[in-house]
Design a protein around this motif. Structure first.
Motif, PDB file in Angstrom:
ATOM      1  N   ASP A   1      37.811  38.547  30.751  1.00  0.00           N
ATOM      2  CA  ASP A   1      36.495  38.764  31.358  1.00  0.00           C
ATOM      3  C   ASP A   1      36.216  37.726  32.449  1.00  0.00           C
ATOM      4  OD1 ASP A   1      36.029  40.938  29.822  1.00  0.00           O
ATOM      5  OD2 ASP A   1      34.799  39.904  28.316  1.00  0.00           O
TER       6      ASP A   1
ATOM      7  N   ALA B   1      35.395  38.624  36.148  1.00  0.00           N
ATOM      8  CA  ALA B   1      34.132  38.151  36.728  1.00  0.00           C
ATOM      9  C   ALA B   1      34.396  37.387  38.025  1.00  0.00           C
ATOM     10  CB  ALA B   1      33.408  37.245  35.732  1.00  0.00           C
TER      11      ALA B   1
ATOM     12  N   THR C   1      33.046  38.641  41.549  1.00  0.00           N
ATOM     13  CA  THR C   1      32.090  37.804  42.292  1.00  0.00           C
ATOM     14  C   THR C   1      32.564  37.580  43.715  1.00  0.00           C
ATOM     15  OG1 THR C   1      31.649  36.662  40.221  1.00  0.00           O
ATOM     16  CG2 THR C   1      30.786  35.647  42.201  1.00  0.00           C
TER      17      THR C   1
END
Lengths: 231, 211
Positions: free
Chosen positions: B45, B49, B53
């Motif tokens: 994760d 992420a 981002t």
């Protein structure tokens, strides 16, 4: 040197012809025969129109091709050059070059691969010439430039503090990407910002697909390290 | 070997991310491990992420710089540039060679003759002048210089106070020197023209004589 030379050595408008003869560029695995995408079909159609001398119609059809790839092209060029005006010019040049050399396009490779290759070559040329310029002249005031674009943009949305923080984050990310090795940077740009698969990047750069994967992983690991995350 | 101390290695985690993004088939062993191991899921994760981002930041930045209007303008500029592609350049024809050569010969010969006639006239004039007034012709420049102070002396007298000051500040030798200097600067510096200058009356001499 780096990926720069790899991409450069294969002339964009010659690449498809080469690949048609040899099957694949050096190091790149041939793409499996896949159904032609819309942009590839359109490019072939435009090529036919140009060869038949129906230039007006070819130009009209080319507008659709521009619309399909413009946003992605702008994203790649802007992330590569970090200057809106220069990215704008690079994208324009790439599209004009594509139209000029459309007769040499071969459908052995997807149009997207061919186009991205031309775009990246243009961006690399511009980066090189900018580095040369910066050796002789004083660099432009980045702060002034940013404030100028903000004043003309009239951006709505986040408040000034959020905008400032976002700008800082982007600045850090751009600086981190700039610190990457040239080959890693290109692979990261193409995969991450250009939405290319490692196989497509392999076709564009002439690198082996597994090498592309390794470069991409290393680039991400380095970036996470530079940005203070877990390397 | 995709496991490292019971967990997925970083590069294999990244491969999982790539596979998920590009729609490739996930390695069954890695998929199995990810389904069971919470720690690896957290690490996965994190990778996702981070990638998301950076991508979102880039998209937002590009969208801010390249608005829909700007993209439209760019499209129009591309089309404008394309209008000139595959169109041969216009060549402007210049006048033919015959007309050119004719006009050139006519235009050049006339000034040549004129220049030759002017030079001949000048030469004849100088020769005739020297024949009829040899003493003026051979008058030296030194004589002219020697004549000049006389002209200076004929200047109207200055007020007494000024004259006293001038006498105190500029001794006579200096005055002569300055006059000589002025004359030297005024006369032609080309040696060949000095004799012509000597036999030509100067406006300032005539003025001084009139006074």
């Amino acid at each position: 040197m780096s990926d720069h030379r790899k991409v450069r050595n294969a002339k964009p408008h010659q690449a498809p012809a080469d690949t048609a003869q040899r099957g694949a560029p050096r190091g790149g695995a041939p793409l499996p025969p896949a159904p032609q995408s819309d942009d590839t079909r359109l490019a072939i159609e435009i090529r036919g129109l140009v060869e038949a001398g129906a230039m007006d119609e070819a130009r009209e059809r080319f507008t659709d091709l521009v619309a399909m790839h413009q946003r992605r092209a702008v994203r790649i060029a802007f992330q590569y050059l970090r200057e809106a005006a220069e990215a704008d010019e690079a994208v324009q040049d790439a599209f004009v070059k594509v139209f000029t050399h459309i007769a040499s396009y071969r459908e052995a490779w997807p149009f997207e691969v061919w186009f991205t290759r031309i775009l990246i070559n243009g961006c690399l040329d511009r980066r090189k010439s900018r580095a040369r310029r910066e050796r002789w002249f004083v660099a432009a005031d980045e702060h002034g430039q940013e404030s100028a674009t903000e004043s003309t943009g009239g951006r709505s949305g986040p408040n000034p503090e959020e905008r400032l923080l976002a700008r800082e984050r982007r600045g850090k990310l751009a600086a981190a990407i700039d610190r990457l090795d040239g080959r890693q940077r290109t692979v990261f740009m193409l995969c991450h910002y250009g939405d290319c698969s490692p196989r497509e990047v392999s076709a564009m750069t002439g690198l082996n697909e597994s090498t592309v994967r390794v470069h991409l992983f290393r680039a991400v690991r380095k970036l996470r390290g530079f940005l203070g995350g877990k390397p | 070997m995709i496991l490292h101390s019971g967990h997925l290695k970083d590069d294999h985690l990244f491969e999982c991310y790539l596979a998920a993004r590009t729609g490739e088939e996930l390695d069954p062993r890695a998929a199995e491990h990810l389904a069971d191991c919470g720690e690896c899921v957290d690490r996965y994760d994190e990778v996702v992420a981070f990638m998301n981002t950076t991508r979102q930041e880039a998209d937002a930045e590009t969208d801010t710089e390249f608005t829909a209007e700007r993209l439209l303008v760019q499209q129009q500029q591309i089309l404008r540039r394309l209008e000139h592609v595959h169109r041969s350049a216009r060549v402007i024809t210049f006048p033919g060679r015959d007309t050119l050569s004719g006009s050139r010969s006519a235009g050049r010969l006339t000034p040549r003759w004129l220049a030759a006639a002017a030079a001949a006239g000048l030469f004849i004039g100088v020769a005739v002048g020297g024949y009829f007034a040899p003493e003026r012709f051979h008058r030296s420049v030194a004589q002219v210089v020697a004549d000049r102070p006389m002209a200076v002396q004929q200047r109207p007298a200055a007020p007494a106070a000024v004259r006293v000051n001038a006498a105190q500040e500029d001794p006579p030798d200096d005055d002569a020197f300055l006059i000589e200097l002025e004359l030297a600067l005024a006369r032609p510096h080309t040696r060949e023209l000095q004799s012509f200058d000597a036999m030509t009356p100067h406006v300032r001499d005539v003025n001084n004589q009139e006074r």
